[in-house]
Design a protein around this motif. Structure first.
Motif, PDB file in Angstrom:
ATOM      1  N   GLU A  21      32.876  -8.789 -13.142  1.00 45.49           N
ATOM      2  CA  GLU A  21      32.774 -10.453 -11.792  1.00 45.49           C
ATOM      3  C   GLU A  21      33.047 -11.205 -12.941  1.00 45.49           C
ATOM      4  O   GLU A  21      32.779 -11.527 -13.761  1.00 45.49           O
ATOM      5  CB  GLU A  21      31.597 -10.653 -11.533  1.00 45.49           C
ATOM      6  N   ASP A  22      34.385 -11.939 -12.550  1.00 45.59           N
ATOM      7  CA  ASP A  22      35.005 -13.494 -13.226  1.00 45.59           C
ATOM      8  C   ASP A  22      34.234 -14.792 -12.779  1.00 45.59           C
ATOM      9  O   ASP A  22      35.472 -15.568 -13.115  1.00 45.59           O
ATOM     10  CB  ASP A  22      36.329 -13.391 -12.552  1.00 45.59           C
ATOM     11  N   ASP A  65      33.927  -5.992  -9.569  1.00 47.25           N
ATOM     12  CA  ASP A  65      34.893  -7.205  -8.113  1.00 47.25           C
ATOM     13  C   ASP A  65      36.217  -6.490  -8.280  1.00 47.25           C
ATOM     14  O   ASP A  65      36.944  -5.739  -9.256  1.00 47.25           O
ATOM     15  CB  ASP A  65      34.645  -8.488  -9.133  1.00 47.25           C
ATOM     16  N   GLY A  67      39.306  -8.726  -7.490  1.00 47.22           N
ATOM     17  CA  GLY A  67      40.332  -9.402  -7.691  1.00 47.22           C
ATOM     18  C   GLY A  67      39.745 -10.418  -8.691  1.00 47.22           C
ATOM     19  O   GLY A  67      38.841 -11.110  -8.949  1.00 47.22           O
TER      20      GLY A  67
HETATM   21 CA    CA Z   1      37.298 -12.132  -8.397  1.00 52.44          CA
END
Ligand code: CA
Length: 240
Positions: A21-22, A65, A67
């Motif tokens: 997850e970014d 995630d 994206g």
């Molecule tokens: Ca993301």
């Protein structure tokens, strides 16, 4: 020589989870939540790190995630799958249409949850994934058969001739013997190995021959190979 452990796996704790997850704040909240649930958590903040961790470590479940910078989530999952990573993946995504879910599941995800989501639902879905994964681990492949260690039933694997025929029920000792041989295909087990692992040392080694005979009678001669002067191993052609 230890027998295959037939006891049930521990119900809680000790599970390793990879979170990719970014978004740092969101990632920290999720990681804390998973730690509270008893998971050991590794966090990757981008696709490259996620790819590396997924390929070099063993996890019970991955939360991904969609994206992501560097490598998009579904692309990342495809790379894991092509490298043989079979860990169940739950995809989190802001994209929640039916088509998005289908794309995620087609790409190899076991589950797909659209943001925003309910935290309790996420945790429940992870528990379900983990259970399914453990159930799969209780099914031992035996050359076109599958041995269910819970029910002690041997059935034809879905992609083999005979699938759909009645499963064969093994006794506890037959199951222990077959599970031990199938746990290390190719390895030759002496009668003494099998006596220690499956039976009791007080018994005569003849008992090993007797149970090999029972297995062959139920599943066919090819299920166990005799290696003259050395012992037994799982049959190279079990469905012969
Ligand atoms: Ca993301």
């Amino acid at each position: 020589m230890a027998a295959v452990d037939l006891s049930p796996p521990p119900a809680t704790g000790g599970f390793r989870l990879l979170l990719v997850e970014d978004e740092p704040d969101f990632s920290a909240i999720l990681a804390a939540l998973f730690v509270d649930e008893g998971y050991h958590v590794d966090v990757a903040g981008d696709g490259h790190r996620g790819l590396h961790l997924g390929l070099t470590h063993s996890y019970d479940v991955i939360v991904l995630d969609r994206g992501l910078p560097a490598i998009e989530g579904l692309d990342l999952m495809g790379r894991w799958r092509r490298h043989g990573v079979t860990t169940p993946v739950l995809v989190l995504s802001a994209r929640g249409t039916a088509a998005d879910r289908v794309a995620g599941l087609d790409a190899g995800a076991e589950d797909y949850l659209a943001k925003p989501f309910d935290v309790d639902e996420l945790l429940a879905r992870l528990r379900a994934l983990r259970r399914r994964h453990l159930d799969a681990a209780r099914m031992l492949p035996v050359g076109g058969y599958r041995l269910d260690l819970d029910t002690r039933e041997v059935s034809a694997a879905a992609d083999h001739a005979g699938a759909g025929t009645e499963p064969v029920r093994l006794s506890e000792r037959e199951c222990g013997l077959l599970a031990t041989l199938a746990g290390r295909p190719g390895q030759i087990f002496s009668r003494a190995d099998l006596l220690t692992g499956v039976f009791t040392e007080a018994e005569s080694p003849i008992v090993v021959d007797t149970y090999v005979h029972y297995l062959r009678r139920k599943l066919g001669r090819g299920i166990v190979d005799t290696v003259r002067g050395r012992g037994y191993r799982l049959g190279r052609n079990p469905r012969r």
